[in-house]
Structure formats: C-alpha cells, structure tokens
Design an enzyme around this catalytic site. Sequence first.
Site, PDB file in Angstrom:
ATOM      1  N   HIS A 288     -37.720  19.852  27.820  1.00  0.00           N
ATOM      2  CA  HIS A 288     -39.364  20.460  27.112  1.00  0.00           C
ATOM      3  C   HIS A 288     -39.244  19.152  26.713  1.00  0.00           C
ATOM      4  CE1 HIS A 288     -40.312  24.305  27.689  1.00  0.00           C
ATOM      5  NE2 HIS A 288     -38.706  24.927  26.773  1.00  0.00           N
TER       6      HIS A 288
ATOM      7  N   HIS B 186     -32.299  22.573  28.611  1.00  0.00           N
ATOM      8  CA  HIS B 186     -33.282  22.784  28.423  1.00  0.00           C
ATOM      9  C   HIS B 186     -34.350  22.381  27.449  1.00  0.00           C
ATOM     10  CE1 HIS B 186     -36.085  26.179  29.651  1.00  0.00           C
ATOM     11  NE2 HIS B 186     -36.597  25.898  28.563  1.00  0.00           N
ATOM     12  N   GLU B 187     -33.845  22.273  26.483  1.00  0.00           N
ATOM     13  CA  GLU B 187     -34.797  22.039  25.424  1.00  0.00           C
ATOM     14  C   GLU B 187     -35.015  20.608  25.496  1.00  0.00           C
ATOM     15  OE1 GLU B 187     -35.803  24.105  23.897  1.00  0.00           O
ATOM     16  OE2 GLU B 187     -34.360  25.376  24.795  1.00  0.00           O
TER      17      GLU B 187
END
Length: 234
Positions: free
Chosen positions: A108, A104-105
């Site tokens: 980003h 998920h990071e």
Amino acid sequence: MFFSPFLFWDPYFWLILVGLAITMWASWNVKSTFNRYATLPSHNNITGKEAAKLILEDAGIFDVTIQETSGELTDFYNPSDKTLNLSEPVYNSSSIAAICVAAHEAGHAIQDAKAYIPMSFRSKLVPIVNFGANLSMPLIILGVVLSFNQVLIRAGILCFALTLLFQIVTLPVEFNASNRALKKVKMLGIINQNEYPAGRKVLFAAALTYVAAALSTFLQLLRLILLFADNDRN
C-alpha cells in the site's frame, strides 16, 4: 449492518442473513489461515517489521515510519501521515504469515508513492461515502414516514449505494497490494519457493474479506431495492 423499519416483516430479510453468513465465514477463514501459518517460521528469521523495511527501501521509499499497533490483524497503512502500522502478532514475528501481512501493507505504501489511481480515487471517495452512509437511513425513514415518498427513499438508497461503490473500488487496491507483496518477498528472498504457497494463501484469505464485504453490501442494497419496489407497486 443496515436495518430498516421493515426488519420483521419484509420477505427479503434473508438477503441480510446470507450477507452476514458470508462475512462471518470470511472473517473466520482469514483468522484461521493466519493462525495456521503464524506458527510457521520463515527460513531467514526476518520479522514483519524488517520485511516491510526491506521492501520499502527496495522501492526507494524512506519517508514511511513503521510502527507497532495494538490488536490482531489490525494492520494498515495511513497515507496521511506516512505510517505503516503493524499489529502485535506481525511486528516482531518472523512467521510466514506475519511477513506476508507486513509486505501487503508495504505494498500500500508503494501504491501511495506511485500515485496508484484506484488508491487515489478511493481516498477521494471517503468523505463522500461517509456523508452518504450517515444520510441514507434518515432519508429512507423520512420517506417512509411521509407516505412512502419515493424521491426521499430513492435518494436514501442511492446514498447507501455509495458504500458499495467504495468497496468495489477497494478490491483492486487490495489485490494489487497483495500482488506487489508476493513479488517483493520472492524477489528479495524474504521467503523461499517452499514458503511462497503459504504466503499466497494468507494474502488470498485476507483479500476474500473485502470480497465478502462487497457481496454483503450488495445483498443489502438489493434488499432495499426489492423491498421498496414492492411497496411502490402496491
């Protein structure tokens, strides 16, 4: 949490309690979901750090530093210094939960590299929102002190509303990062078909915390609007 001088005698304080209950439930839900799948190892024994590295390299990103940060569920990507910060339970863990949070990071970081518009807009909002958040309470209090000066009170409420705007803009950023993460971990074989539902549950629970924050802020804003509308009529 936003409090006002009317803490103990306004009829709309229950809206804050509802918002608090929503955020507490969302926080409990993400922690319990993460802990449940933090004990479930992935089939290929890849750690969170390794998963993030694979995803970034697949996206052609080589200028992001992956580093460990203290705490639990304190993972974040910092676009200002191109660092992907993974918490202790994620960095060296090979669990499905750790892999998906790291992915998920990494999502980003991909958004940043591709100049994803909602993310860029959110970054530009940060100084404005911080300014408004610091100014909202003093303006409202000053408006009350000055015989319920509606100009000051409305200005304070408007400043507080900037926080809600920021949280609404955050929602597509977070959901998009999760969608990118799930696609990448599946495409790269980091998790298999059997592990995919567990990863999706972890990221969905994390996304719900942002939804809960937006709902809580909306209820606080609604309380202010109703409270001072009543005072204006009276």
